[in-house]
Each structure stands twice: as C-alpha cells, then as structure tokens.
Design a protein around this motif. Structure first.
Motif, PDB file in Angstrom:
ATOM      1  N   PHE A  24       0.861  -1.182   0.000  1.00 27.63           N
ATOM      2  CA  PHE A  24       0.000   0.000   0.000  1.00 27.63           C
ATOM      3  C   PHE A  24       0.899   1.234   0.000  1.00 27.63           C
ATOM      4  O   PHE A  24       1.699   1.433   0.904  1.00 27.63           O
ATOM      5  CB  PHE A  24      -0.857  -0.053   1.281  1.00 27.63           C
ATOM      6  CG  PHE A  24      -1.946   0.995   1.417  1.00 27.63           C
ATOM      7  CD1 PHE A  24      -1.955   2.174   0.691  1.00 27.63           C
ATOM      8  CD2 PHE A  24      -2.991   0.778   2.321  1.00 27.63           C
ATOM      9  CE1 PHE A  24      -2.965   3.115   0.846  1.00 27.63           C
ATOM     10  CE2 PHE A  24      -4.010   1.720   2.491  1.00 27.63           C
ATOM     11  CZ  PHE A  24      -3.980   2.899   1.743  1.00 27.63           C
ATOM     12  N   TYR A  25       0.758   2.034  -1.061  1.00 24.55           N
ATOM     13  CA  TYR A  25       1.561   3.259  -1.173  1.00 24.55           C
ATOM     14  C   TYR A  25       0.632   4.455  -1.175  1.00 24.55           C
ATOM     15  O   TYR A  25      -0.401   4.444  -1.840  1.00 24.55           O
ATOM     16  CB  TYR A  25       2.360   3.247  -2.479  1.00 24.55           C
ATOM     17  CG  TYR A  25       3.334   4.399  -2.612  1.00 24.55           C
ATOM     18  CD1 TYR A  25       4.636   4.294  -2.141  1.00 24.55           C
ATOM     19  CD2 TYR A  25       2.951   5.592  -3.212  1.00 24.55           C
ATOM     20  CE1 TYR A  25       5.532   5.351  -2.249  1.00 24.55           C
ATOM     21  CE2 TYR A  25       3.843   6.661  -3.323  1.00 24.55           C
ATOM     22  CZ  TYR A  25       5.124   6.526  -2.849  1.00 24.55           C
ATOM     23  OH  TYR A  25       6.012   7.574  -2.958  1.00 24.55           O
ATOM     24  N   THR A  26       1.003   5.477  -0.437  1.00 19.52           N
ATOM     25  CA  THR A  26       0.212   6.695  -0.495  1.00 19.52           C
ATOM     26  C   THR A  26       1.132   7.903  -0.547  1.00 19.52           C
ATOM     27  O   THR A  26       2.203   7.902   0.062  1.00 19.52           O
ATOM     28  CB  THR A  26      -0.820   6.758   0.659  1.00 19.52           C
ATOM     29  OG1 THR A  26      -1.733   7.811   0.414  1.00 19.52           O
ATOM     30  CG2 THR A  26      -0.163   6.969   1.994  1.00 19.52           C
ATOM     31  N   CYS A  27       0.740   8.885  -1.350  1.00 11.86           N
ATOM     32  CA  CYS A  27       1.581  10.066  -1.516  1.00 11.86           C
ATOM     33  C   CYS A  27       1.539  10.894  -0.242  1.00 11.86           C
ATOM     34  O   CYS A  27       0.477  11.261   0.239  1.00 11.86           O
ATOM     35  CB  CYS A  27       1.116  10.904  -2.698  1.00 11.86           C
ATOM     36  SG  CYS A  27       1.260  10.009  -4.244  1.00 11.86           S
ATOM     37  N   GLY A  28       2.710  11.178   0.272  1.00 13.75           N
ATOM     38  CA  GLY A  28       2.814  11.934   1.519  1.00 13.75           C
ATOM     39  C   GLY A  28       3.000  13.422   1.260  1.00 13.75           C
ATOM     40  O   GLY A  28       2.778  13.901   0.145  1.00 13.75           O
ATOM     41  N   GLU A 206       9.825  10.661  -8.092  1.00  9.61           N
ATOM     42  CA  GLU A 206      10.068  10.259  -6.699  1.00  9.61           C
ATOM     43  C   GLU A 206       9.198   9.072  -6.312  1.00  9.61           C
ATOM     44  O   GLU A 206       9.661   8.085  -5.758  1.00  9.61           O
ATOM     45  CB  GLU A 206       9.675  11.384  -5.735  1.00  9.61           C
ATOM     46  CG  GLU A 206      10.557  12.583  -5.777  1.00  9.61           C
ATOM     47  CD  GLU A 206      10.056  13.649  -4.808  1.00  9.61           C
ATOM     48  OE1 GLU A 206       9.217  13.336  -3.943  1.00  9.61           O
ATOM     49  OE2 GLU A 206      10.520  14.788  -4.944  1.00  9.61           O
ATOM     50  N   CYS A 207       7.886   9.212  -6.599  1.00  8.94           N
ATOM     51  CA  CYS A 207       6.950   8.183  -6.145  1.00  8.94           C
ATOM     52  C   CYS A 207       7.160   6.876  -6.904  1.00  8.94           C
ATOM     53  O   CYS A 207       7.065   5.800  -6.325  1.00  8.94           O
ATOM     54  CB  CYS A 207       5.508   8.674  -6.272  1.00  8.94           C
ATOM     55  SG  CYS A 207       5.111   9.909  -5.017  1.00  8.94           S
ATOM     56  N   SER A 208       7.468   6.981  -8.218  1.00  7.83           N
ATOM     57  CA  SER A 208       7.721   5.756  -8.982  1.00  7.83           C
ATOM     58  C   SER A 208       8.945   5.027  -8.438  1.00  7.83           C
ATOM     59  O   SER A 208       8.937   3.806  -8.266  1.00  7.83           O
ATOM     60  CB  SER A 208       7.942   6.085 -10.463  1.00  7.83           C
ATOM     61  OG  SER A 208       6.716   6.384 -11.084  1.00  7.83           O
ATOM     62  N   PRO A 231      -1.878  15.778 -12.833  1.00 12.62           N
ATOM     63  CA  PRO A 231      -1.038  14.866 -13.618  1.00 12.62           C
ATOM     64  C   PRO A 231      -0.242  13.847 -12.791  1.00 12.62           C
ATOM     65  O   PRO A 231       0.298  12.909 -13.361  1.00 12.62           O
ATOM     66  CB  PRO A 231      -0.061  15.824 -14.299  1.00 12.62           C
ATOM     67  CG  PRO A 231       0.125  16.938 -13.312  1.00 12.62           C
ATOM     68  CD  PRO A 231      -1.200  17.069 -12.587  1.00 12.62           C
ATOM     69  N   HIS A 232      -0.186  14.020 -11.449  1.00 10.25           N
ATOM     70  CA  HIS A 232       0.802  13.244 -10.683  1.00 10.25           C
ATOM     71  C   HIS A 232       0.680  11.719 -10.863  1.00 10.25           C
ATOM     72  O   HIS A 232       1.641  11.044 -11.216  1.00 10.25           O
ATOM     73  CB  HIS A 232       0.731  13.630  -9.204  1.00 10.25           C
ATOM     74  CG  HIS A 232       1.763  12.969  -8.352  1.00 10.25           C
ATOM     75  ND1 HIS A 232       3.106  12.999  -8.650  1.00 10.25           N
ATOM     76  CD2 HIS A 232       1.659  12.226  -7.214  1.00 10.25           C
ATOM     77  CE1 HIS A 232       3.773  12.333  -7.737  1.00 10.25           C
ATOM     78  NE2 HIS A 232       2.924  11.844  -6.850  1.00 10.25           N
ATOM     79  N   HIS A 233      -0.506  11.181 -10.606  1.00  9.81           N
ATOM     80  CA  HIS A 233      -0.637   9.722 -10.677  1.00  9.81           C
ATOM     81  C   HIS A 233      -0.589   9.212 -12.123  1.00  9.81           C
ATOM     82  O   HIS A 233      -0.080   8.118 -12.386  1.00  9.81           O
ATOM     83  CB  HIS A 233      -1.901   9.268  -9.949  1.00  9.81           C
ATOM     84  CG  HIS A 233      -1.799   9.445  -8.468  1.00  9.81           C
ATOM     85  ND1 HIS A 233      -2.880   9.434  -7.629  1.00  9.81           N
ATOM     86  CD2 HIS A 233      -0.713   9.639  -7.656  1.00  9.81           C
ATOM     87  CE1 HIS A 233      -2.475   9.618  -6.375  1.00  9.81           C
ATOM     88  NE2 HIS A 233      -1.166   9.756  -6.380  1.00  9.81           N
ATOM     89  N   GLU A 234      -1.125  10.011 -13.031  1.00  8.26           N
ATOM     90  CA  GLU A 234      -1.029   9.658 -14.452  1.00  8.26           C
ATOM     91  C   GLU A 234       0.452   9.526 -14.843  1.00  8.26           C
ATOM     92  O   GLU A 234       0.851   8.587 -15.537  1.00  8.26           O
ATOM     93  CB  GLU A 234      -1.703  10.773 -15.259  1.00  8.26           C
ATOM     94  CG  GLU A 234      -2.112  10.398 -16.654  1.00  8.26           C
ATOM     95  CD  GLU A 234      -3.374   9.556 -16.684  1.00  8.26           C
ATOM     96  OE1 GLU A 234      -3.230   8.351 -16.935  1.00  8.26           O
ATOM     97  OE2 GLU A 234      -4.480  10.086 -16.474  1.00  8.26           O
ATOM     98  N   ASN A 235       1.250  10.453 -14.354  1.00 10.17           N
ATOM     99  CA  ASN A 235       2.679  10.437 -14.675  1.00 10.17           C
ATOM    100  C   ASN A 235       3.411   9.283 -13.984  1.00 10.17           C
ATOM    101  O   ASN A 235       4.330   8.697 -14.549  1.00 10.17           O
ATOM    102  CB  ASN A 235       3.322  11.779 -14.294  1.00 10.17           C
ATOM    103  CG  ASN A 235       2.810  12.917 -15.162  1.00 10.17           C
ATOM    104  OD1 ASN A 235       2.124  12.678 -16.164  1.00 10.17           O
ATOM    105  ND2 ASN A 235       3.117  14.143 -14.794  1.00 10.17           N
ATOM    106  N   GLU A 236       2.984   8.974 -12.756  1.00 12.74           N
ATOM    107  CA  GLU A 236       3.602   7.829 -12.068  1.00 12.74           C
ATOM    108  C   GLU A 236       3.391   6.547 -12.881  1.00 12.74           C
ATOM    109  O   GLU A 236       4.298   5.735 -13.036  1.00 12.74           O
ATOM    110  CB  GLU A 236       2.980   7.628 -10.679  1.00 12.74           C
ATOM    111  CG  GLU A 236       3.472   8.593  -9.620  1.00 12.74           C
ATOM    112  CD  GLU A 236       2.922   8.237  -8.237  1.00 12.74           C
ATOM    113  OE1 GLU A 236       2.755   7.041  -7.936  1.00 12.74           O
ATOM    114  OE2 GLU A 236       2.635   9.170  -7.469  1.00 12.74           O
ATOM    115  N   ILE A 237       2.153   6.386 -13.409  1.00 16.87           N
ATOM    116  CA  ILE A 237       1.862   5.192 -14.221  1.00 16.87           C
ATOM    117  C   ILE A 237       2.762   5.171 -15.455  1.00 16.87           C
ATOM    118  O   ILE A 237       3.394   4.153 -15.778  1.00 16.87           O
ATOM    119  CB  ILE A 237       0.373   5.154 -14.668  1.00 16.87           C
ATOM    120  CG1 ILE A 237      -0.555   5.064 -13.459  1.00 16.87           C
ATOM    121  CG2 ILE A 237       0.117   3.989 -15.621  1.00 16.87           C
ATOM    122  CD1 ILE A 237      -2.047   5.159 -13.801  1.00 16.87           C
TER     123      ILE A 237
HETATM  124 ZN   LIG Z   1       3.027  10.471  -5.350  1.00 17.55          ZN
END
Ligand SMILES: [Zn+2]
Length: 468
Positions: A24-28, A206-208, A231-237
């Motif tokens: 489980f990952y969540t953006c901090g 960072e998150c990826s 865009p953050h999660h779209e970009n992580e994918i």
């Molecule tokens: Zn994130």
C-alpha cells in the motif's frame, strides 16, 4: 471486500497479489509548511483503510513518502534565508508531530526523496534507454506521446489534456504535456550529480522510484487525494510502466476534497486551516469522526458546527467506555447476562465496510450499538461483567482499532490522573481536620477510603496512599 478503483471506474473485488500481504503506497506531504486539515482528510482516510485491512487479517506494508526537495521548499529557504534541508527537516518533524496528534499510525516506511536520488537517476536512465525520455540541455523530460495508455487513469486522451495544458515558453518540451524527470541545477539550489549534469529530480519520479524500491514493481493499492489523479498519478503510471513493462498499480483509491465555503481548501488559494490549529480546539477523535461520517471519495464541506457535533458523538462513546471500565473494575459475576446480539453489530460493520469502505454507515452501526447498550444498562439493575467485556471488545476492535475515535488506554490514564488528584484533595482536607483536632472525622475518612480500596498511611510529615 470491494473498492472503487479510479482506474476501472468501477467497484472491484479486492484480491491482493500475495495474501495476506498487502502493499500500500500513499503520496505523503511536501514538507515546506504545516499541513492543512484538507490534507489531514487524505492521511486519515488512508490510515482507516490500512487499519481496516489489518482488521480483516491482512499484513499491510504501508509506505508514505516525504517530498523533501521541491520548488516550494526552495522558495521558502530563499525567503527565510535558511538552507533548504533546514526548512524540510523542520516541516518533516512538524508532520510527524501532527500525524501523531491525529492518532495516525506511523507508516511501515517513510522514505524521503533526498535519500533515493540514485534510484531516481537509475529509473530515468532506464526511461532514456527505452526512448521515452529526452534530454534538453540538462533537463530531462518524459515524452508522453510514447506511452499509449497516457490519460487512462484520469479518463482523458492526450488531445483533450493538451488543450487544457499550460504552454510554457522556453522550456523546449516537445509536447506541452511532457513533464520533467530531471531538472537542471540553478544557482544556490540543492543538486546532485547525474549523467545529465548537476540537477535534482522532478516530483513525479520520486513516487515511482520509492514505491518500486520499497514495495516492488506492482503494488496492490495506491492512494492519494483526488487532486493527484492528474497529472501526478497519471505520470507515475507512465514512468513505472514504461520502465518496468508491467502493471504498476492494481487498485487506485482516491479521496475527495475538503471544501471550505464550497471551494477546495488549498495552500494556493490561501483558504486553509492547519491541522495544528484545529487540534487546539477539537480532539483528534472528533476530527476523525467528522471525516468518517462522509464517504471518502466525495467532497466534504468543512464546518465548525459539524466538528462540534462530532465532538458530541465522541463524548457519547467516551461515556459508555467509562461506564464499561468502571463495571469491569467492579467485576460483578452474579448479575444478569442480557440478550444482546453482538454478532449482529460485527456483521453489519463488516458488511458496510466491505462495500467500498462505507464509513458513514459503519459509524451509524457503532452509534446504534451504543444506543442499544445504553438502553440495556439503564433498564437492568445488575449486569454480569461478561456483558461489559463484550461491549469493550467490540468498541476496541471497531471504534478504536479501525476508526481511532476512542482510546481506552487514555481514558484509563485520564481517570487514573483524576483519581490521584481527588485522593490528594481528600488527604489535604483530612490533614486540616487533624490540625483542628477533629480526629473523629479524620479517622472516619481513613476508614471509609479503606472500605473502597484506598489505604492511607500517616507518616511523620505527610500522608501517602496506595490502592489495596
Ligand atoms: Zn506520489
């Protein structure tokens, strides 16, 4: 158990890859300021989701990152004439203090971006090798035209998204949607050596990089606020799937905005209240209950009236909890064992929580339970201790362990502190009586206290007590 998956836009059965483990990952937070009560909503809802998975017997590996290198941190460090790491360390500590006050369980790992720069560089190199990243004079960008699924999470295509994108002049991007993976160092900014020269990582990479390091290349749940979908999660994918060539996240779970006067609460709009400020007036339990009484995915309007109402709700739980504690102390094993179907409440609680974490309904189940328990208590002369033990077990497992809206230990501490203060007050009064030579009353106080289990010892200069 079913959750609404933002990716498929439907409720899906939850099946983790390696049960009972759940990744489980969540953006901090980006640590440049105190977090506001809108951010607290996301942190608390992620905490409750994690706690419910644990209630269901899953072993949750919960990772929350800290963004400690960022434009806003750099801006603050210039404004305050302090090194960037001094600013980020200060607000990282404030973040830990605040989540502790909000009774949020610490993550299994809290990775910091600045401690994972080499992993980020490695991932950007990978993307460059695969031809989805390009270097323009020390700035490296992700080429969104190379990732066919771009826009799937937010449900938009590249043309629609491009139309809404801000075109910045002079950044030499091929497409306005292309985003920075590596930013060339500017004078005075924190920077690291890289194959593209000195610079620092972009936010999305960072998150990826941190999620794959700590949880593997495919993670079960990725959560965050609604505003992070694009865009953050779209970009992580785009980054993770292009680098690893397989699915990044099984379940995307997003939390709704907290609005204030019908507008999204945000730092940029300046219409925010910090969690710290709110915690001065309301208990963490009330803040949590206020959030839990609304479906996590929908918007919620901030209101002091609703917070005050939540505080009253918390009082109701506390009153019953205090009654339970005192009855358990009494340990009555001859009273009546009432006909109380506790299993019904467990079943109802799980039924609504299993259906996309319906916390408002689950709160209703808890308050229904409290009403029924109070009714039995008020209508029955003497109740068997096992009844109170069952009540405590239910409230501990649901209201305390999953929701964090009651804490039996603290109740105990508080009542123990109060006991101590009251006994000392009685001792002081009794000392005065002895000075006035009213030994009859002084002795009778000692004997009465003795009868309820408190033993006084008169010393030379003072009187002490102990529980028998
Ligand atoms: Zn994130």
């Amino acid at each position: 158990m079913r959750f609404y998956n933002t990716f498929s836009k439907s409720k899906e059965e939850f099946i983790p890859q390696n049960p009972p483990t759940v990744s489980f990952y969540t953006c901090g937070p980006t640590v440049y300021d105190y977090f506001h009560i809108g951010n607290a909503r996301s942190f608390i809802m992620a905490d409750v989701l994690r706690r419910y998975l644990e209630y269901k017997g899953f072993k949750v590996k919960f990772v929350m990152n800290l963004t400690d290198v960022d434009d806003r941190i750099i801006k603050k460090s210039i404004d305050e004439k302090k090194p960037s790491h001094v600013v980020s360390d200060f607000y990282a500590n404030a973040f830990f203090e605040d989540i502790n006050l909000l009774k949020i369980k610490p993550a299994t790992v809290f990775p910091k971006a600045t401690q994972h720069v080499s992993e980020m560089i490695e991932m950007i190199r990978e993307l460059e090798e695969r031809g989805v990243a390009y270097n323009v004079d020390g700035n490296v960008f992700y080429d969104v035209s190379k990732f066919t699924d771009y826009g799937k999470l937010s449900g938009k295509n590249i043309e629609e998204l491009s139309a809404g994108a801000r075109v910045e002049v002079n950044d030499n991007k091929k497409n306005p949607l292309d985003f920075a993976l590596w930013k060339k160092a500017k004078e005075g900014e924190p920077s690291w050596d890289s194959p593209w020269g000195k610079g620092r990582p972009g936010w999305h990479i960072e998150c990826s990089a941190m999620s794959s390091k700590h949880l593997g290349e495919t993670i079960d749940i990725h959560a965050g606020g609604n505003d992070l979908i694009f865009p953050h999660h779209e970009n992580e994918i785009a980054q993770s799937e292009a680098a690893h060539n397989h699915k990044f996240v099984k379940y995307w779970i997003h939390f709704g905005f907290l609005n204030i006067n019908e507008e999204k609460m945000s730092k940029s709009l300046g219409n925010f209240l910090t969690a710290r400020e709110i915690l001065k007036k309301y208990s963490a339990e009330a803040i949590r209950l206020f959030f839990l009484q609304t479906y996590y995915g929908g918007p919620l309007n901030f209101s002091f009236n609703l917070l005050a109402a939540a505080e009253k709700g918390v009082e109701k739980i506390k009153n019953l909890a205090e009654k339970i504690e005192s009855e358990i102390k009494k340990d009555d094993n001859i009273g009546l064992v009432p006909d109380f179907n506790i299993k019904y409440y467990y079943d109802e609680f799980e039924k609504v929580m299993d259906d996309d974490l319906n916390t408002p309904q689950a709160c209703a189940v808890i308050f229904d339970f409290i009403r029924s328990a109070n009714k039995i208590i008020s209508e029955t002369e003497s109740l068997h201790v096992s009844f109170f033990i069952d009540l405590k077990k239910f409230l501990t497992e649901t209201a305390e362990n999953v929701f964090g809206i009651i804490h039996f230990e603290e109740l105990y501490k508080k009542s123990a502190q109060l006991d101590g203060k009251l006994i000392n007050l009685i001792i002081d009064l009794r000392t005065k009586l002895k000075k006035e030579k009213n030994f009859l009353l002084a002795d009778s106080i000692r004997d009465e206290l003795n009868k309820i289990g408190i033993e006084l010892k008169d010393g030379k200069d003072s009187t002490t007590y102990k529980f028998k």
